[in-house]
Design a protein around this motif. Sequence first.
Motif, short mmCIF file in Angstrom:
data_model
loop_
_atom_site.label_atom_id
_atom_site.label_comp_id
_atom_site.label_asym_id
_atom_site.label_seq_id
_atom_site.Cartn_x
_atom_site.Cartn_y
_atom_site.Cartn_z
N ASN A 244 -52.51 -29.00 125.64
CA ASN A 244 -52.79 -28.54 124.28
C ASN A 244 -52.97 -27.03 124.23
OD1 ASN A 244 -53.64 -28.16 121.69
ND2 ASN A 244 -54.88 -29.99 121.61
N VAL B 98 -41.07 -31.94 120.09
CA VAL B 98 -42.40 -31.81 119.50
C VAL B 98 -42.64 -30.35 119.09
CG1 VAL B 98 -44.87 -31.91 119.99
CG2 VAL B 98 -43.40 -33.78 120.69
N THR C 104 -43.33 -29.21 115.28
CA THR C 104 -44.57 -28.54 114.86
C THR C 104 -44.25 -27.16 114.29
OG1 THR C 104 -44.88 -27.81 117.14
CG2 THR C 104 -46.16 -29.71 116.44
N HIS C 105 -43.20 -26.55 114.81
CA HIS C 105 -42.82 -25.23 114.29
C HIS C 105 -42.29 -25.34 112.86
CE1 HIS C 105 -41.54 -21.12 114.34
NE2 HIS C 105 -40.32 -21.46 114.03
N GLY D 233 -45.32 -27.99 110.89
CA GLY D 233 -46.76 -27.91 111.13
C GLY D 233 -47.26 -26.48 111.12
N THR E 90 -48.53 -26.16 118.07
CA THR E 90 -49.88 -26.36 117.53
C THR E 90 -49.87 -27.72 116.86
OG1 THR E 90 -49.89 -24.00 117.08
CG2 THR E 90 -51.68 -25.29 116.16
N TYR E 91 -50.47 -28.70 117.54
CA TYR E 91 -50.38 -30.06 117.01
C TYR E 91 -51.27 -30.22 115.79
CZ TYR E 91 -49.19 -30.54 121.98
OH TYR E 91 -48.68 -30.37 123.22
N PRO E 92 -50.83 -31.03 114.79
CA PRO E 92 -51.73 -31.39 113.70
C PRO E 92 -52.88 -32.23 114.26
CG PRO E 92 -49.63 -32.54 113.49
CD PRO E 92 -49.49 -31.57 114.61
N TRP F 294 -52.75 -35.96 114.76
CA TRP F 294 -51.69 -36.48 115.64
C TRP F 294 -51.88 -36.09 117.09
CZ3 TRP F 294 -47.20 -39.33 114.61
CH2 TRP F 294 -47.08 -39.73 113.28
N ASN F 295 -52.99 -35.41 117.37
CA ASN F 295 -53.20 -34.89 118.71
C ASN F 295 -52.93 -35.88 119.83
OD1 ASN F 295 -53.87 -32.28 118.73
ND2 ASN F 295 -56.01 -32.61 118.20
#
Lengths: 301, 96
Positions: free
Chosen positions: A140, A250, A254-255, A258, A263-265, A268-269
Amino acid sequence: MIEWLLDGTLAALLLILAIAVIRASGLYASVVLFIAFGLLLALTWARLGAPDLALAEAAIGAGLTGVLLLGALAHARPERPSNTLYGYRWPAALVSMALAALLIRAVWPLAETTQPLPAQVMTELEASGVSHPVTAVLLNFRAWDTLLELLVVLFAFLGLRQLRLAPLAHTEPWPLLAAWGRLLAPLALVIGGYLLWRGTSAPGGAFQGGALLAAGLVVLRLNGVLPALSWRQWPVRLGVLLGVTVFLAVAALTHAFGAGWLTYPVAWNTPLIVAIEVAATLSIALTLALLVVGEPEEVHP
Amino acid sequence: MTQSLLFLVVGVCLWVIGLYGLLRVRHVIRRLIAVNIMGGGAFTVMVAIAVRTDPVDPVFQALVVTGLVVAVSATAFALRLASAEAHCTRRRESRP
């Protein structure tokens, strides 16, 4: 007192083994001593509160590197016995001593200084989606590093494919190895899977699990239980590319939708991290196994 | 002297032993082993730095996990290069 005895013995053994590896009179002895050195290093790291690293070092540093070195011995030119060490004895010793003194002076104050980073990781751990700090950092906070690392492994494999060698003649596996291999490989599979699953909350994770799986694959291949692994087979290609593909997908999603690249929401981590870990484990296991026992394709002169 | 300090010094010593080996050995596999010992020393320094705080610093440990995998990939590639070189030399020598 007992703890100091253990630490002191480990430290002394490490240094003695390192010197023995360098000075060993035969190439084979040097490789075997290096494997012992790797296992001792793993033990030391376990002692230093790093079980993740001990697992990875035992499987990768000692196990896979050992197999790689033994395999390379078969191809290598024999070493002339008188030629182990050559000239420059005193200049080399002098340079090493001076560097050792400078470096020890440089690292000495490091043991006392403090770092705000671990505390920051601990406060952010809640929001990261996993409860094991090393996994949180790997997948992360510093996911970008991990993505690049997967790419490095992939490039190493692609580079390896460019250098084709005549395949080594496979000998009949030694009976004891064949019998143990059947016992060890399923265990490696189970433990690898367990490490992957535990990785979100305890020591373990994609790299350790992947390395163990790779070790299992190598044992099976050396026993002749598995058929030859080659880049030409589509499942192999799929497995090797899966980790990077999922990771990049992913990152791109996210780009686009998100908060930004990797950078994950928050909601949804956990599922995202687990998905990346599963894909990365498969890719790492297959790629490392291919690096060690991948079939060199036929050489066309 | 704390545990962290002891292994910081051990890590530096391992790195230097590896360097000494690299300066003095000739065979390519021995040189790669020496480079790997230097790597082990550098990783030990990082692990020892990680253990000085409580809780243990996860950032350094994550860096070492990354480093280990990169090190084995690089070693595999270098060993293959060495094997290919030995192979080519042998073929050139066997030709009249």
